[in-house]
Scaffold this active site. Structure first.
Site, PDB file in Angstrom:
ATOM      1  N   CYS A  80     -40.198 -66.931  63.153  1.00  0.00           N
ATOM      2  CA  CYS A  80     -41.217 -66.571  62.038  1.00  0.00           C
ATOM      3  C   CYS A  80     -40.765 -65.226  61.486  1.00  0.00           C
ATOM      4  CB  CYS A  80     -42.848 -66.402  62.191  1.00  0.00           C
ATOM      5  SG  CYS A  80     -43.762 -66.968  60.702  1.00  0.00           S
ATOM      6  N   CYS A  89     -43.225 -63.004  60.519  1.00  0.00           N
ATOM      7  CA  CYS A  89     -44.286 -61.923  60.354  1.00  0.00           C
ATOM      8  C   CYS A  89     -44.586 -60.785  61.269  1.00  0.00           C
ATOM      9  CB  CYS A  89     -45.793 -62.800  60.414  1.00  0.00           C
ATOM     10  SG  CYS A  89     -45.856 -63.829  61.716  1.00  0.00           S
ATOM     11  N   CYS A  95     -45.597 -63.914  56.524  1.00  0.00           N
ATOM     12  CA  CYS A  95     -44.422 -64.848  57.252  1.00  0.00           C
ATOM     13  C   CYS A  95     -43.265 -65.137  56.501  1.00  0.00           C
ATOM     14  CB  CYS A  95     -45.165 -66.139  57.815  1.00  0.00           C
ATOM     15  SG  CYS A  95     -46.618 -66.069  58.739  1.00  0.00           S
ATOM     16  N   LYS A 144     -50.323 -76.266  60.518  1.00  0.00           N
ATOM     17  CA  LYS A 144     -50.740 -75.182  61.032  1.00  0.00           C
ATOM     18  C   LYS A 144     -51.718 -74.693  59.949  1.00  0.00           C
ATOM     19  CE  LYS A 144     -49.346 -70.439  62.083  1.00  0.00           C
ATOM     20  NZ  LYS A 144     -48.442 -69.434  62.235  1.00  0.00           N
ATOM     21  N   ARG A 149     -52.841 -61.727  66.368  1.00  0.00           N
ATOM     22  CA  ARG A 149     -52.342 -60.596  65.333  1.00  0.00           C
ATOM     23  C   ARG A 149     -52.476 -59.359  65.957  1.00  0.00           C
ATOM     24  NH1 ARG A 149     -54.570 -63.596  59.881  1.00  0.00           N
ATOM     25  NH2 ARG A 149     -53.269 -65.453  60.274  1.00  0.00           N
ATOM     26  N   GLU A 206     -47.909 -83.289  55.842  1.00  0.00           N
ATOM     27  CA  GLU A 206     -46.950 -82.301  56.492  1.00  0.00           C
ATOM     28  C   GLU A 206     -46.008 -82.710  57.463  1.00  0.00           C
ATOM     29  OE1 GLU A 206     -46.007 -79.307  55.645  1.00  0.00           O
ATOM     30  OE2 GLU A 206     -47.369 -78.321  54.538  1.00  0.00           O
ATOM     31  N   LYS A 242     -52.250 -77.075  64.991  1.00  0.00           N
ATOM     32  CA  LYS A 242     -52.636 -75.609  65.352  1.00  0.00           C
ATOM     33  C   LYS A 242     -53.801 -75.085  64.440  1.00  0.00           C
ATOM     34  CE  LYS A 242     -50.905 -70.846  65.607  1.00  0.00           C
ATOM     35  NZ  LYS A 242     -49.916 -70.073  65.178  1.00  0.00           N
ATOM     36  N   SER A 286     -55.094 -68.215  70.009  1.00  0.00           N
ATOM     37  CA  SER A 286     -55.741 -66.808  70.816  1.00  0.00           C
ATOM     38  C   SER A 286     -57.205 -66.785  70.719  1.00  0.00           C
ATOM     39  CB  SER A 286     -55.085 -65.561  70.355  1.00  0.00           C
ATOM     40  OG  SER A 286     -55.094 -65.838  68.971  1.00  0.00           O
TER      41      SER A 286
END
Ligand code: PBG
Ligand code: ZN
Length: 324
Positions: free
Chosen positions: A120, A122, A130, A195, A205, A233, A248, A274
């Site tokens: 990615c 980001c 991203c 996602k 983050r 997707e 996710k 997370s």
């Protein structure tokens, strides 16, 4: 035949019987541990909102990789946090970048450990999005080019699997083309296909220093209320050449995972993210929940819903408790 002839409790009498009729078994083989890698030397620092999770400098990674292997965990997923960020995320495909050096360090310390890289922009962009930003737009096609270049650089560094997490359209096809034309046709793509734009990524983050500087990720990550769209997707990513699919977050999206299990034959991964981890740890810290038991229950639920692989920050604890 109903009660009293039938008694469901008969098969719950004692651990031996329960063990015999258990439908889902969590194993160390199911686990993938996320690892955060930072610049510097001799660094191993905790992440405030994720007790038990550390950020490592490349030189401290070898010991951790061996430890993870010795716990019987088959794979890690690496996230690089560079010192320098810019608009195009130059660090993402730098052959000498943070994640590229990390891959090499892990592979030389523990060659049998499967190294997945999160692909990615980001962590590498100064705006934290991203993809490539123009005005207040996240531009799809220029982003895809950069993401494919990042994936190729990970493969060159020795990654075993590349895992794009950006949610740009067409990135799986672009990565497949790029890898195949550069001699990496054997490297699988694990696509973060479904996602969602989730509130559960907050602690990540902080750990990855990747919060967007403006706006949010809703123009590229999925809208949480959408279930059918996730199948679409995933179907698109399979058509583009994805080898494994990922859902996710995990627990709030078990319906999506179960749908995917029914629909597709490829291996499925789920990311216990997370925020899911942080909630468990926070409640456990206060004595409001039995942390280890609740964690196992969460991971078993994810597997029961259909996941073959679970990306989880609890992998080390869980592996130690599961044993061989
Ligand atoms: C980067 C990325 C994110 C996560 C994995 N890869 C954050 C995001 O999309 O903002 C989240 C993982 C976690 O919360 O544990 N694209
Ligand atoms: Zn990203």
């Amino acid at each position: 035949m109903a009660f009293p002839t039938t008694r469901a409790r008969r098969l719950r009498r004692g651990e031996t019987l329960r063990r015999m009729v258990r439908e889902t078994r969590l194993s160390r083989d199911d686990l993938v541990l996320p690892l955060f890698v930072v610049e510097g030397r001799g660094v191993r620092e905790g992440v405030r909102s994720m007790p038990g999770v550390d950020r490592f400098s490349v030189d401290r990674l070898a010991d951790e990789a061996k430890h993870v292997r010795d716990l019987g965990i088959p794979a890690v997923i690496l996230f690089g946090i560079p010192a320098h960020k810019d608009a195009r995320g130059s660090g993402a495909d730098d052959p000498n970048g943070i994640v590229q050096r990390a891959v090499a360090a892990v592979k030389s310390a523990a060659p049998e450990l499967c190294v997945v890289t999160d692909v990615c922009l980001c962590e590498y962009t100064d705006h934290g999005h991203c993809g490539i930003v123009e005005g207040d737009e996240i531009r799809n096609d220029p982003s895809v080019e950069r993401i494919a270049a990042a994936a190729l650089s990970h493969a060159r560094a020795g990654a075993d699997i590349v895992a794009p997490s950006d949610m740009m359209d067409g990135r799986v096809a672009a990565i497949r083309r790029m890898l195949d034309s550069s001699g990496f046709d054997e490297i699988p793509i694990l696509s973060y296909a479904a996602k969602y734009a989730s509130a559960y990524y907050g602690p990540f983050r902080e750990a990855a220093e990747s919060a967007p500087a403006f706006g949010d990720r809703r123009s590229y990550q999925m809208d949480p209320p959408n279930r059918r769209e996730a199948l679409r997707e995933m179907r698109l990513d399979l058509e583009e050449g994805a080898d494994l699919l990922l859902v996710k977050p995990a627990l709030p999206y078990l319906d999506v995972l179960a749908d995917a299990r029914r629909e597709f034959d490829v291996p499925l991964a789920a990311y216990h993210v997370s925020g899911e981890y942080a909630m468990l740890m926070a409640a456990a810290e206060r004595g409001w929940i039995d942390g280890p038991r609740a964690t196992l229950e969460a991971l078993v639920a994810i597997k029961r819903a259909g996941a073959d692989l679970i990306l989880t920050y609890a992998a080390k604890d869980v592996a130690a408790r599961l044993g061989a």
